[in-house]
Design a protein around this motif. Structure first.
Motif, mmCIF file in Angstrom:
data_model
loop_
_atom_site.group_PDB
_atom_site.id
_atom_site.type_symbol
_atom_site.label_atom_id
_atom_site.label_comp_id
_atom_site.label_asym_id
_atom_site.label_seq_id
_atom_site.Cartn_x
_atom_site.Cartn_y
_atom_site.Cartn_z
ATOM 1 N N TYR A 1 110.251 58.403 49.690
ATOM 2 C CA TYR A 1 110.718 57.181 50.335
ATOM 3 C C TYR A 1 111.077 56.129 49.289
ATOM 4 O O TYR A 1 110.363 55.903 48.314
ATOM 5 C CB TYR A 1 109.644 56.637 51.265
ATOM 6 C CG TYR A 1 110.034 55.347 51.944
ATOM 7 C CD1 TYR A 1 110.837 55.360 53.073
ATOM 8 C CD2 TYR A 1 109.612 54.121 51.435
ATOM 9 C CE1 TYR A 1 111.203 54.183 53.699
ATOM 10 C CE2 TYR A 1 109.973 52.939 52.059
ATOM 11 C CZ TYR A 1 110.772 52.971 53.187
ATOM 12 O OH TYR A 1 111.147 51.797 53.798
ATOM 13 N N GLN B 1 103.451 52.094 57.557
ATOM 14 C CA GLN B 1 103.271 51.580 56.202
ATOM 15 C C GLN B 1 102.008 50.719 56.099
ATOM 16 O O GLN B 1 101.417 50.592 55.024
ATOM 17 C CB GLN B 1 104.493 50.770 55.766
ATOM 18 C CG GLN B 1 104.505 50.422 54.286
ATOM 19 C CD GLN B 1 105.857 49.894 53.831
ATOM 20 O OE1 GLN B 1 106.879 50.131 54.483
ATOM 21 N NE2 GLN B 1 105.879 49.189 52.727
ATOM 22 N N PHE C 1 99.596 51.931 51.115
ATOM 23 C CA PHE C 1 100.900 52.593 51.092
ATOM 24 C C PHE C 1 101.217 53.105 49.686
ATOM 25 O O PHE C 1 101.053 52.391 48.695
ATOM 26 C CB PHE C 1 101.976 51.614 51.536
ATOM 27 C CG PHE C 1 103.387 52.108 51.348
ATOM 28 C CD1 PHE C 1 103.850 53.214 52.035
ATOM 29 C CD2 PHE C 1 104.241 51.466 50.454
ATOM 30 C CE1 PHE C 1 105.147 53.668 51.857
ATOM 31 C CE2 PHE C 1 105.534 51.914 50.274
ATOM 32 C CZ PHE C 1 105.988 53.018 50.976
ATOM 33 N N ALA D 1 104.504 55.131 48.141
ATOM 34 C CA ALA D 1 105.828 55.670 48.475
ATOM 35 C C ALA D 1 105.976 57.134 48.070
ATOM 36 O O ALA D 1 106.674 57.905 48.751
ATOM 37 C CB ALA D 1 106.909 54.822 47.805
ATOM 38 N N TRP E 1 105.225 59.650 50.779
ATOM 39 C CA TRP E 1 106.098 59.683 51.955
ATOM 40 C C TRP E 1 107.281 60.571 51.593
ATOM 41 O O TRP E 1 108.071 60.232 50.698
ATOM 42 C CB TRP E 1 106.586 58.277 52.304
ATOM 43 C CG TRP E 1 105.606 57.461 53.079
ATOM 44 C CD1 TRP E 1 104.254 57.542 53.058
ATOM 45 C CD2 TRP E 1 105.932 56.420 54.011
ATOM 46 N NE1 TRP E 1 103.710 56.613 53.907
ATOM 47 C CE2 TRP E 1 104.706 55.919 54.505
ATOM 48 C CE3 TRP E 1 107.132 55.875 54.466
ATOM 49 C CZ2 TRP E 1 104.654 54.884 55.438
ATOM 50 C CZ3 TRP E 1 107.072 54.840 55.391
ATOM 51 C CH2 TRP E 1 105.851 54.358 55.875
ATOM 52 N N SER F 1 98.838 58.202 53.684
ATOM 53 C CA SER F 1 98.344 56.895 53.270
ATOM 54 C C SER F 1 96.940 57.067 52.714
ATOM 55 O O SER F 1 96.165 57.901 53.190
ATOM 56 C CB SER F 1 98.338 55.935 54.462
ATOM 57 O OG SER F 1 97.832 54.680 54.100
#
Length: 299
Positions: free
Chosen positions: A156, A195, A200, A202, A205, A221
């Motif tokens: 992500y 999120q 979070f 990235a 993801w 997460s």
């Protein structure tokens, strides 16, 4: 006369004390102090705490927490002297408060045998939807081998955001996980909510591709305070289902998770989604608990 209002100023401590009334008297003051300290440090959100007065006496409180993605969590109120009228007034006022704040989904996750709390929410419009099965796996245990070529994936980022949104929207079609929520909020709102679940990261993801098509999305997460990772969401687009992609995505992502502050991974799945829960069981996940999901949709 009953009055319900947001807890501000001196009301906050009074409301927290009411919320703690089930705590043994000897420990209650310390619990109240800890909660107020956590709120002062931003670890506990009390912005949407409501307090109920009967005449001039504070006799009830209800905690709600507004989250990103136009979602809010609510818990049954605590009231003195088993005041059912006050309990109903607090829940009704909390729903009005959350609707005015623009919330579209109000949820409560309760112990299945919390009959009084569940009946209270139900008679005030926050009805039972389904049971959620919570599952967990130790990250250090052996992982099954996948002999097929690894799936291609992207992490992500601002550059891939639109691809995540588009695929997430597709995964909601004919989903077996709380299908009643399809169309209630946008994929953008859902991503914002996901999120906010834990810390979070990235790089955890991922959007997976199969045969050159964006096929599946997997969002994780971190919860350092629990030494755990959470599988926040996993979904496969309708045209790519039935090919074992969920299994392959999990086998690609989970063994790579850092163990520095976490050694387990947990998830929640709709008990009606037997296909998903069976996949998790095959991967070594075991059941932790079942909880009842109550829901109120404001539109």
């Amino acid at each position: 006369m009953i009055t319900v209002r947001p807890a501000v100023g001196p009301d906050v401590e009074s409301a927290v004390r009411l919320l703690m009334q089930q705590v043994p008297q000897a420990d209650r003051q310390q619990h109240v102090a800890n909660a107020l300290a956590s709120a002062a440090h931003g670890e506990l959100v009390l912005d949407d705490l409501l307090i109920g007065y009967r005449d001039a006496e504070p006799v009830g409180a209800i905690l709600t927490v507004i989250q990103p993605g136009q979602t809010a969590s609510i818990w049954p109120p605590e009231v003195a002297n088993a005041d059912d009228e006050m309990a109903d007034a607090l829940v009704a006022a909390a729903v009005r408060h959350l609707e005015a704040a623009g919330v579209t989904i109000i949820q409560s996750i309760l112990e299945p045998d919390d009959h009084s709390g569940r009946q209270l929410l139900t008679r005030n419009g926050i009805g039972y939807l389904t049971d959620l099965l919570f599952m967990e796996r130790n990250l250090d245990h052996h992982w099954p081998q996948d002999t097929r070529p690894p799936l291609k994936s992207v992490v992500y980022s601002t550059e891939t955001h639109d691809r995540f949104v588009a695929l997430l929207e597709q995964t909601y079609q004919a989903t077996l996980d709380c299908p009643e929520l399809d169309g209630i909020r946008t994929a953008e709102q859902a991503l914002a909510s996901h999120q906010a679940a834990g810390r979070f990261a990235a790089e955890t993801w991922r959007l997976y591709c199969a045969d050159g098509v964006d096929a599946g999305v997997l969002l994780l997460s971190e919860h350092p305070d629990q030494r755990a990772w959470e599988l926040v969401y996993m979904g496969v687009g309708p045209s790519c289902r039935g090919q074992g992609l969920g299994w392959r995505m999990l086998l690609d992502a989970l063994p790579k998770l850092p163990r520095t502050a976490a050694d387990t991974v947990f998830l929640a799945v709709d008990c009606r989604n037997r296909y998903a829960s069976a996949t998790y069981e095959r991967l070594g996940f075991s059941a932790l608990a079942t909880r009842a999901l109550h829901l109120y949709l404001t539109r």
